[in-house]
Design a protein around this motif. Structure first.
Motif, PDB file in Angstrom:
ATOM      1  N   TYR A   1       0.847  -1.188   0.000  1.00  0.00           N
ATOM      2  CA  TYR A   1       0.000   0.000   0.000  1.00  0.00           C
ATOM      3  C   TYR A   1       0.884   1.239   0.000  1.00  0.00           C
ATOM      4  CZ  TYR A   1      -3.775  -3.140   1.235  1.00  0.00           C
ATOM      5  OH  TYR A   1      -4.691  -4.149   1.221  1.00  0.00           O
ATOM      6  N   ILE A   2       0.492   2.203  -0.824  1.00  0.00           N
ATOM      7  CA  ILE A   2       1.217   3.468  -0.904  1.00  0.00           C
ATOM      8  C   ILE A   2       0.220   4.584  -0.642  1.00  0.00           C
ATOM      9  CG2 ILE A   2       2.522   5.013  -2.412  1.00  0.00           C
ATOM     10  CD1 ILE A   2       3.390   2.478  -3.964  1.00  0.00           C
ATOM     11  N   ASP A   3       0.520   5.437   0.340  1.00  0.00           N
ATOM     12  CA  ASP A   3      -0.412   6.532   0.608  1.00  0.00           C
ATOM     13  C   ASP A   3      -0.283   7.580  -0.494  1.00  0.00           C
ATOM     14  OD1 ASP A   3       1.722   8.328   1.280  1.00  0.00           O
ATOM     15  OD2 ASP A   3       1.706   7.590   3.325  1.00  0.00           O
ATOM     16  N   ARG A   4      -1.294   8.402  -0.627  1.00  0.00           N
ATOM     17  CA  ARG A   4      -1.369   9.373  -1.720  1.00  0.00           C
ATOM     18  C   ARG A   4      -0.175  10.327  -1.716  1.00  0.00           C
ATOM     19  NH1 ARG A   4      -5.663  10.263  -5.281  1.00  0.00           N
ATOM     20  NH2 ARG A   4      -6.071   8.190  -4.545  1.00  0.00           N
ATOM     21  N   ALA A   5       0.331  10.669  -0.560  1.00  0.00           N
ATOM     22  CA  ALA A   5       1.456  11.594  -0.479  1.00  0.00           C
ATOM     23  C   ALA A   5       2.709  11.021  -1.144  1.00  0.00           C
ATOM     24  CB  ALA A   5       1.748  11.948   0.973  1.00  0.00           C
ATOM     25  N   ASN A   6       2.827   9.703  -1.189  1.00  0.00           N
ATOM     26  CA  ASN A   6       4.000   9.061  -1.775  1.00  0.00           C
ATOM     27  C   ASN A   6       3.725   8.446  -3.148  1.00  0.00           C
ATOM     28  OD1 ASN A   6       5.886   9.503   0.404  1.00  0.00           O
ATOM     29  ND2 ASN A   6       4.631   8.099   1.578  1.00  0.00           N
ATOM     30  N   ALA A   7       2.525   8.642  -3.666  1.00  0.00           N
ATOM     31  CA  ALA A   7       2.171   8.076  -4.969  1.00  0.00           C
ATOM     32  C   ALA A   7       2.811   8.884  -6.092  1.00  0.00           C
ATOM     33  CB  ALA A   7       0.656   8.062  -5.134  1.00  0.00           C
ATOM     34  N   ILE A   8       2.952   8.251  -7.234  1.00  0.00           N
ATOM     35  CA  ILE A   8       3.509   8.951  -8.386  1.00  0.00           C
ATOM     36  C   ILE A   8       2.537  10.017  -8.871  1.00  0.00           C
ATOM     37  CG2 ILE A   8       4.860   6.963  -9.148  1.00  0.00           C
ATOM     38  CD1 ILE A   8       2.692   6.539 -11.328  1.00  0.00           C
ATOM     39  N   SER A   9       3.051  10.994  -9.561  1.00  0.00           N
ATOM     40  CA  SER A   9       2.192  11.995 -10.206  1.00  0.00           C
ATOM     41  C   SER A   9       1.733  11.412 -11.533  1.00  0.00           C
ATOM     42  CB  SER A   9       2.953  13.289 -10.448  1.00  0.00           C
ATOM     43  OG  SER A   9       3.322  13.867  -9.225  1.00  0.00           O
ATOM     44  N   LEU A  10       0.442  11.482 -11.772  1.00  0.00           N
ATOM     45  CA  LEU A  10      -0.106  10.946 -13.014  1.00  0.00           C
ATOM     46  C   LEU A  10      -0.120  12.009 -14.103  1.00  0.00           C
ATOM     47  CD1 LEU A  10      -3.161   8.943 -11.634  1.00  0.00           C
ATOM     48  CD2 LEU A  10      -0.950   8.046 -12.384  1.00  0.00           C
ATOM     49  N   PRO A  11       0.015  11.574 -15.352  1.00  0.00           N
ATOM     50  CA  PRO A  11      -0.082  12.548 -16.448  1.00  0.00           C
ATOM     51  C   PRO A  11      -1.502  13.093 -16.561  1.00  0.00           C
ATOM     52  CG  PRO A  11       0.309  10.311 -17.294  1.00  0.00           C
ATOM     53  CD  PRO A  11       0.313  10.236 -15.806  1.00  0.00           C
ATOM     54  N   GLU A  12      -1.632  14.235 -17.201  1.00  0.00           N
ATOM     55  CA  GLU A  12      -2.942  14.856 -17.435  1.00  0.00           C
ATOM     56  C   GLU A  12      -3.885  13.854 -18.086  1.00  0.00           C
ATOM     57  OE1 GLU A  12      -5.717  17.944 -17.451  1.00  0.00           O
ATOM     58  OE2 GLU A  12      -3.681  18.057 -16.654  1.00  0.00           O
ATOM     59  N   GLY A  13      -5.101  13.756 -17.570  1.00  0.00           N
ATOM     60  CA  GLY A  13      -6.090  12.846 -18.136  1.00  0.00           C
ATOM     61  C   GLY A  13      -6.012  11.424 -17.614  1.00  0.00           C
ATOM     62  N   SER A  14      -5.120  11.165 -16.668  1.00  0.00           N
ATOM     63  CA  SER A  14      -5.020   9.850 -16.030  1.00  0.00           C
ATOM     64  C   SER A  14      -5.445   9.980 -14.577  1.00  0.00           C
ATOM     65  CB  SER A  14      -3.580   9.327 -16.100  1.00  0.00           C
ATOM     66  OG  SER A  14      -3.196   9.113 -17.427  1.00  0.00           O
ATOM     67  N   TYR A  15      -6.060   8.907 -14.055  1.00  0.00           N
ATOM     68  CA  TYR A  15      -6.619   8.971 -12.708  1.00  0.00           C
ATOM     69  C   TYR A  15      -6.367   7.662 -11.978  1.00  0.00           C
ATOM     70  CZ  TYR A  15      -8.974  12.648 -15.201  1.00  0.00           C
ATOM     71  OH  TYR A  15      -9.216  13.748 -15.983  1.00  0.00           O
ATOM     72  N   PHE A  16      -6.282   7.739 -10.672  1.00  0.00           N
ATOM     73  CA  PHE A  16      -6.205   6.536  -9.857  1.00  0.00           C
ATOM     74  C   PHE A  16      -7.595   5.904  -9.811  1.00  0.00           C
ATOM     75  CE2 PHE A  16      -2.631   8.995  -7.986  1.00  0.00           C
ATOM     76  CZ  PHE A  16      -1.616   8.077  -8.224  1.00  0.00           C
ATOM     77  N   ILE A  17      -7.656   4.600  -9.909  1.00  0.00           N
ATOM     78  CA  ILE A  17      -8.943   3.899  -9.915  1.00  0.00           C
ATOM     79  C   ILE A  17      -9.786   4.244  -8.693  1.00  0.00           C
ATOM     80  CG2 ILE A  17     -10.020   1.612  -9.787  1.00  0.00           C
ATOM     81  CD1 ILE A  17      -7.852   0.660 -11.755  1.00  0.00           C
ATOM     82  N   PRO A  18      -9.237   4.284  -7.476  1.00  0.00           N
ATOM     83  CA  PRO A  18     -10.081   4.637  -6.322  1.00  0.00           C
ATOM     84  C   PRO A  18     -10.726   6.019  -6.435  1.00  0.00           C
ATOM     85  CG  PRO A  18      -8.041   3.653  -5.567  1.00  0.00           C
ATOM     86  CD  PRO A  18      -7.892   3.896  -7.049  1.00  0.00           C
ATOM     87  N   ASP A  19     -10.129   6.924  -7.216  1.00  0.00           N
ATOM     88  CA  ASP A  19     -10.730   8.245  -7.410  1.00  0.00           C
ATOM     89  C   ASP A  19     -11.934   8.185  -8.339  1.00  0.00           C
ATOM     90  OD1 ASP A  19      -8.868   9.444  -5.754  1.00  0.00           O
ATOM     91  OD2 ASP A  19      -7.549  10.027  -7.399  1.00  0.00           O
ATOM     92  N   LEU A  20     -12.003   7.164  -9.187  1.00  0.00           N
ATOM     93  CA  LEU A  20     -13.100   7.035 -10.144  1.00  0.00           C
ATOM     94  C   LEU A  20     -14.290   6.260  -9.576  1.00  0.00           C
ATOM     95  CD1 LEU A  20     -10.977   6.246 -13.302  1.00  0.00           C
ATOM     96  CD2 LEU A  20     -12.080   8.419 -12.741  1.00  0.00           C
ATOM     97  N   VAL A  21     -14.009   5.286  -8.715  1.00  0.00           N
ATOM     98  CA  VAL A  21     -15.088   4.482  -8.146  1.00  0.00           C
ATOM     99  C   VAL A  21     -15.986   5.373  -7.290  1.00  0.00           C
ATOM    100  CG1 VAL A  21     -15.613   2.558  -6.588  1.00  0.00           C
ATOM    101  CG2 VAL A  21     -13.763   2.341  -8.255  1.00  0.00           C
ATOM    102  N   ASP A  22     -17.290   5.213  -7.449  1.00  0.00           N
ATOM    103  CA  ASP A  22     -18.337   6.008  -6.792  1.00  0.00           C
ATOM    104  C   ASP A  22     -18.542   7.377  -7.440  1.00  0.00           C
ATOM    105  OD1 ASP A  22     -19.117   4.041  -4.979  1.00  0.00           O
ATOM    106  OD2 ASP A  22     -17.643   4.683  -3.498  1.00  0.00           O
ATOM    107  N   MET A  23     -17.923   7.598  -8.596  1.00  0.00           N
ATOM    108  CA  MET A  23     -18.104   8.853  -9.314  1.00  0.00           C
ATOM    109  C   MET A  23     -19.422   8.817 -10.092  1.00  0.00           C
ATOM    110  SD  MET A  23     -15.478  10.672 -11.985  1.00  0.00           S
ATOM    111  CE  MET A  23     -14.407  11.220 -10.652  1.00  0.00           C
ATOM    112  N   ASP A  24     -20.170   9.923 -10.063  1.00  0.00           N
ATOM    113  CA  ASP A  24     -21.405  10.034 -10.834  1.00  0.00           C
ATOM    114  C   ASP A  24     -21.069  10.401 -12.273  1.00  0.00           C
ATOM    115  OD1 ASP A  24     -23.371   9.519  -8.814  1.00  0.00           O
ATOM    116  OD2 ASP A  24     -22.884  11.478  -7.955  1.00  0.00           O
TER     117      ASP A  24
END
Length: 101
Positions: free
Chosen positions: A11-34
């Motif tokens: 597990y990697i906390d968000r503070a230590n996660a890589i920076s994603l390129p524009e238009g890319s998202y972490f899956i947990p950020d998309l789940v539960d999205m309307d």
């Protein structure tokens, strides 16, 4: 050294996660999205993200149906992580999505 991590979850906390390129998202950020169309019609809520190969597929659940929606730049107009809201092109959605009733 890597062999000692085989079969373990990392597990990697968000503070230590890589920076994603524009238009890319972490899956947990998309789940539960309307998800809404550009005509402001509610499509449903993303309940899962599948990774079958060429592109991700968003599983979008509404009350009476489920939509399998490919993650295509030609389909997705806007993603607002803070508001948990995605806007998709209504005509393009009709072309590419699979709907299960």
């Amino acid at each position: 050294a890597a062999e000692s991590w085989r079969g373990k979850l990392l597990y990697i906390d968000r503070a230590n996660a890589i920076s994603l390129p524009e238009g890319s998202y972490f899956i947990p950020d998309l789940v539960d999205m309307d998800v809404f169309t550009d005509a402001d019609e509610y499509v449903g809520k993303i309940i899962d993200v599948l990774q079958p190969g060429a592109n991700d597929v968003y599983v979008v659940k509404a009350d009476s149906y489920t939509v399998m929606m490919p993650a295509l730049k030609s389909l997705i107009i806007d993603v607002d992580i803070k508001l948990k809201r995605m806007i998709v092109s209504a005509p393009r959605l009709a072309e590419v999505a699979l709907r299960e009733d």
